[in-house]
Design an enzyme around this catalytic site. Structure first.
Site, PDB file in Angstrom:
ATOM      1  CD  GLU A  57      35.159 -56.321 -73.185  1.00 37.26           C
ATOM      2  OE1 GLU A  57      35.724 -55.492 -73.945  1.00 37.26           O
ATOM      3  OE2 GLU A  57      34.812 -57.449 -73.552  1.00 37.26           O
ATOM      4  CB  CYS A  89      38.103 -59.008 -72.476  1.00 36.07           C
ATOM      5  SG  CYS A  89      38.684 -57.811 -73.699  1.00 36.07           S
ATOM      6  CG  LEU A 209      33.377 -40.254-103.976  1.00 39.92           C
ATOM      7  CD1 LEU A 209      33.443 -41.680-104.504  1.00 39.92           C
ATOM      8  CD2 LEU A 209      31.932 -39.852-103.715  1.00 39.92           C
TER       9      LEU A 209
END
Length: 373
Positions: A57, A89, A209
């Site tokens: 935001e 926010c 991996l």
């Protein structure tokens, strides 16, 4: 909910926020996207890049600048109303002069005091909830499971032949699928906090991996190893100081062996044994969750995949099917477990998605299990 304020255009704008939210690497925080819309035009876009950095935001509001005054804000998750690693926010939204806030889904976190919606409404801002909620919930699914259960979201990856095999009768398994499918798996690795294999796969393949075929960060590596059989000369052990590596083992595993592996930089985690004397997978996953692991990709082998399905711990399935036949003799199927007695009792992918990866097929989606008696 102010349903009358919602429109197809609002859903379309929220879907743009969902796409924006896929960016970044915010774990253990959620993926969140936001748009600032002024008179129908998108004037600000934001996502949560990393934990501790600005939320979606705030980034969208800063992008919009003064154009946020009197504008609408579309955000996939209810804005926070508390001080954490960043300020609330809700305060930024109020101070920016936003007129209306469209929210995809309410905050599911039971450990954080919410109130974002209430705070916005108390400030005189119209709040419209549940916009494109299914898509927003899907974006948040790994984090939602993590914050509500303490267990990471589990994606199970399988690479198999048309007849469901993962190796030839001699054990050869490289490579069943082609380079395009393997690159897609590396994307899945880069999107996960950790990648898990069983000790059989670790010993047979000596995998690294790591993320190599695409751009992205390496996940932590995890081996389920009830007796600590991982070789000190393995690729995983020799690179453990460079990439976080866990061994999930039982309480009965040899202490001397644990010390040797720990000295190489491996994080050995002891878990209660299952009735069969193996690692209790639910407790093992919970231990990873306690270490901030939100999402895991399980890559093998057949026994580990079958155990996860039998315990109903796999949340998502990625199956890469190669157009070849390997035959049934001497090798298990893609997952090794007892399985259901009836077709209706089988776990299955809900709303499966299909894509072509080179010459291979990739089917994936959320796993649903039959209701328990």
């Amino acid at each position: 909910m102010n349903d009358t304020l919602r429109s197809d255009g609002d859903n379309a704008l929220m879907l743009q926020a969902v796409e924006a939210g896929r960016a970044g690497d915010p774990s253990p925080n959620p993926h969140v996207g936001a748009l600032v819309v002024q008179s129908g035009d998108v004037v600000g876009v934001g996502h949560h890049e990393r934990a501790g950095e600005k939320h979606a935001e705030v980034t969208a509001l800063e992008s919009a600048g003064t154009r946020a005054i009197g504008a609408d804000l579309y955000v996939t998750l209810e804005p926070c109303n508390h001080f954490g690693r960043t300020p609330p926010c809700t305060r930024a939204i109020i101070d920016a002069g936003i007129r209306r806030v469209f929210i995809g889904t309410a905050d599911p976190n039971p450990h954080v005091e919410g109130g974002g919606i209430i705070a916005l409404r108390n400030a005189g801002i119209d709040v419209i909830e549940g916009v494109a909620s299914a898509e927003c919930e899907a974006l948040l699914a790994p984090w939602t499971k993590f914050v509500t259960t303490g267990i990471p979201y589990v994606a199970l990856k399988l690479a198999l032949s048309l007849d469901g095999r993962i190796a030839t009768r001699t054990g050869a398994s490289r490579w069943i699928t082609g380079p395009e499918a393997r690159a897609r798996v590396h994307v899945l690795r880069a999107e996960s906090d950790a990648v898990i294999v069983g000790i059989g796969t670790a010993l047979a393949d000596d995998p690294a991996l790591t993320v190599r075929e695409v751009t992205g960060r390496n996940p932590a590596r995890v081996v389920v190893d009830s007796q600590l059989k991982l070789s000190v000369d393995s690729t995983l052990a020799s690179t453990a100081r460079d990439i976080h590596t866990y061994l999930l083992t039982t309480e009965e595993a040899p202490e001397e062996r644990a010390l040797i592996l720990s000295e190489l930089g491996i994080d050995v985690i002891r878990c209660a044994p299952s009735p069969e004397g193996r690692v209790d997978l639910e407790q093992a996953l919970r231990a990873l969750g306690e270490r901030g692991v939100v999402s895991v990709l399980v890559e093998g082998g057949a026994e580990l995949g079958g155990s996860l399905l039998a315990a109903r711990l796999a949340d998502r399935l990625h199956a890469f099917v190669a157009p070849l036949l390997l035959g049934p003799r001497g090798r298990p199927g893609a997952v090794d477990w007892c399985g259901p007695a009836e077709i209706a009792d089988a776990p299955r992918i809900i709303d499966p998605q299909w894509e072509v990866c080179g010459t291979d097929a990739h089917v994936f989606g959320r796993v649903e299990y039959p209701a328990e008696d």
